[in-house]
Write a protein that holds these residues in place. Structure first.
Motif, mmCIF file in Angstrom:
data_model
loop_
_atom_site.group_PDB
_atom_site.id
_atom_site.type_symbol
_atom_site.label_atom_id
_atom_site.label_comp_id
_atom_site.label_asym_id
_atom_site.label_seq_id
_atom_site.Cartn_x
_atom_site.Cartn_y
_atom_site.Cartn_z
ATOM 1 N N THR A 5 12.836 -26.239 -25.854
ATOM 2 C CA THR A 5 13.402 -25.364 -24.685
ATOM 3 C C THR A 5 15.131 -25.133 -24.750
ATOM 4 O OG1 THR A 5 11.643 -26.259 -23.279
ATOM 5 C CG2 THR A 5 13.169 -25.189 -22.177
ATOM 6 N N ILE A 6 15.684 -26.181 -25.158
ATOM 7 C CA ILE A 6 17.107 -26.279 -25.248
ATOM 8 C C ILE A 6 17.667 -25.236 -26.351
ATOM 9 C CG2 ILE A 6 19.009 -27.569 -26.307
ATOM 10 C CD1 ILE A 6 17.695 -30.231 -25.061
ATOM 11 N N LEU A 7 16.571 -25.400 -27.390
ATOM 12 C CA LEU A 7 17.164 -24.359 -28.490
ATOM 13 C C LEU A 7 16.880 -22.860 -28.273
ATOM 14 C CD1 LEU A 7 16.083 -26.285 -31.840
ATOM 15 C CD2 LEU A 7 18.388 -25.996 -30.722
ATOM 16 N N THR A 8 15.752 -22.602 -27.265
ATOM 17 C CA THR A 8 15.501 -21.359 -27.070
ATOM 18 C C THR A 8 15.934 -20.767 -25.657
ATOM 19 O OG1 THR A 8 13.210 -22.047 -26.262
ATOM 20 C CG2 THR A 8 13.395 -21.601 -28.338
ATOM 21 N N ASN A 9 16.526 -21.611 -24.983
ATOM 22 C CA ASN A 9 16.902 -20.835 -23.621
ATOM 23 C C ASN A 9 18.530 -21.520 -23.286
ATOM 24 O OD1 ASN A 9 17.832 -20.374 -20.942
ATOM 25 N ND2 ASN A 9 15.544 -20.617 -20.211
ATOM 26 N N PRO A 10 19.355 -20.696 -23.577
ATOM 27 C CA PRO A 10 20.685 -21.123 -23.373
ATOM 28 C C PRO A 10 21.328 -21.599 -22.136
ATOM 29 C CG PRO A 10 20.748 -18.803 -24.748
ATOM 30 C CD PRO A 10 19.356 -19.202 -23.960
ATOM 31 N N ASP A 11 20.597 -20.973 -21.014
ATOM 32 C CA ASP A 11 20.644 -21.409 -19.673
ATOM 33 C C ASP A 11 20.493 -23.094 -19.667
ATOM 34 O OD1 ASP A 11 21.860 -19.323 -19.044
ATOM 35 O OD2 ASP A 11 19.853 -18.424 -17.981
ATOM 36 N N TYR A 12 19.360 -23.570 -20.047
ATOM 37 C CA TYR A 12 18.970 -24.740 -20.047
ATOM 38 C C TYR A 12 19.758 -25.545 -21.123
ATOM 39 C CZ TYR A 12 16.013 -29.059 -19.910
ATOM 40 O OH TYR A 12 15.358 -30.046 -19.707
ATOM 41 N N ALA B 244 22.647 -23.035 -34.026
ATOM 42 C CA ALA B 244 22.117 -21.683 -33.760
ATOM 43 C C ALA B 244 20.643 -21.610 -34.851
ATOM 44 C CB ALA B 244 22.888 -20.558 -34.433
ATOM 45 N N VAL B 245 19.862 -22.508 -34.456
ATOM 46 C CA VAL B 245 18.545 -22.484 -35.146
ATOM 47 C C VAL B 245 17.384 -22.467 -33.938
ATOM 48 C CG1 VAL B 245 19.299 -23.772 -36.979
ATOM 49 C CG2 VAL B 245 18.580 -25.062 -34.929
#
Length: 292
Positions: free
Chosen positions: A154-161, A171-172
């Protein structure tokens, strides 16, 4: 300061689980076709910021990569506990990263995730050196490791989170993940010790696990979820699978084995003597290959 009662309980579990894991793994060896590169430092902690890389020998092209998030209730386990599992996955033509992270109750959330991020930042920088293709990145995690894997995904796929955490995210993004016998809701676990040891309190665990549900989006990776009839977290697998599906995330749930088979239990996939373990690990790698 570490709660002394939590530390006593954690050490009791550590001792008992280490005996069980030793008995499970004592006949296993690293296959001859796997190159094992041990004890690479990925961060400042000399004990916990270490990783191993498992590589198929004689690979003639860049390798898809699996990162393994080990389980152990947040307070047990090391890369050595998972060395044979990681090597077995590498035998399916993947590079496999097997890493340590700091454990509870000596370390609380989000230190485990800080270490996951340190590891991934190291991997982003060093992947070419080991012939690893991070455009084909995958995660596996079991039990508490499944919790870490889905939080970090979730951290890697949602910048808000990601913005809620005090570290810079590389950036992976994983193309897909596999979560085995996962602990997805600590507050639903029958043992409140986990919430206290990892999040600091049961109240905090409830708050943080409600929070993340608001940030899981369609960008969350396709997910293969497994469990077994005698897995004490079986109900959580079904609930989490339904939750991801409700978010329109490609999700596959598979239950391995039968109720009559007592070895169809928690983290069965680590026991390479079992046919259901072989089938599970084959199925997950096949799932990953569909995203290569």
């Amino acid at each position: 300061m570490t709660n002394p009662i939590l530390k006593i309980i954690a050490n009791k579990y550590r001792k008992n689980w280490a005996i069980n894991d030793y008995n499970r793994d004592k006949s296993f060896t690293i296959p001859q076709n796997i190159q094992l590169i041990k004890d690479i430092s990925y961060g400042p902690n000399k004990k916990w910021n270490l990783l191993d890389i498992n590589l198929p020998k004689n690979a003639d092209s860049p390798l898809a990569c699996i990162v393994s998030f080990h389980g152990g209730g947040f307070f047990y386990g090391t890369k050595e506990t998972y060395q044979f599992y990681a090597a077995d996955l590498a035998g399916r033509d993947f590079a496999v990263i097997n890493f340590n992270y700091r454990l509870s109750p000596e370390n609380r959330y989000p230190k485990h995730l800080e270490d996951c991020n340190l590891m991934m930042s190291w991997l982003k920088e060093n992947a070419p050196k080991y012939n690893i293709d991070l455009e084909r990145l995958f995660f596996v995690g079991d039990s508490a490791g499944a919790h870490l894997a889905y939080f970090y995904s979730t951290i890697l796929t949602n910048p808000d989170y990601a913005g809620l955490y005090n570290f810079k995210v590389p950036a992976v993004k994983p193309k897909a993940i596999a979560l085995n016998c996962g602990l997805y809701n600590i507050d639903n676990d029958k043992n409140p010790i986990l919430g206290k040891a990892y999040f600091g309190s049961v109240k905090n665990s409830i708050q943080k696990e409600k929070e993340i549900k608001n940030y899981i989006s369609k960008d969350f990776p396709p997910t293969f979820i497994t469990s077994a009839p005698n897995d004490f977290l079986l109900d959580q697998a079904k609930i989490f699978s339904d939750f991801l599906a409700s978010k329109e995330i490609l999700t596959k749930l598979k239950i391995y084995g039968s109720k009559e088979d007592l070895q169809a239990c928690h983290v069965f996939h680590l026991n390479q003597k079992l046919e259901i373990a072989k089938n599970c690990n084959d199925d997950e790698c096949d799932f990953f290959r569909t995203f290569n």
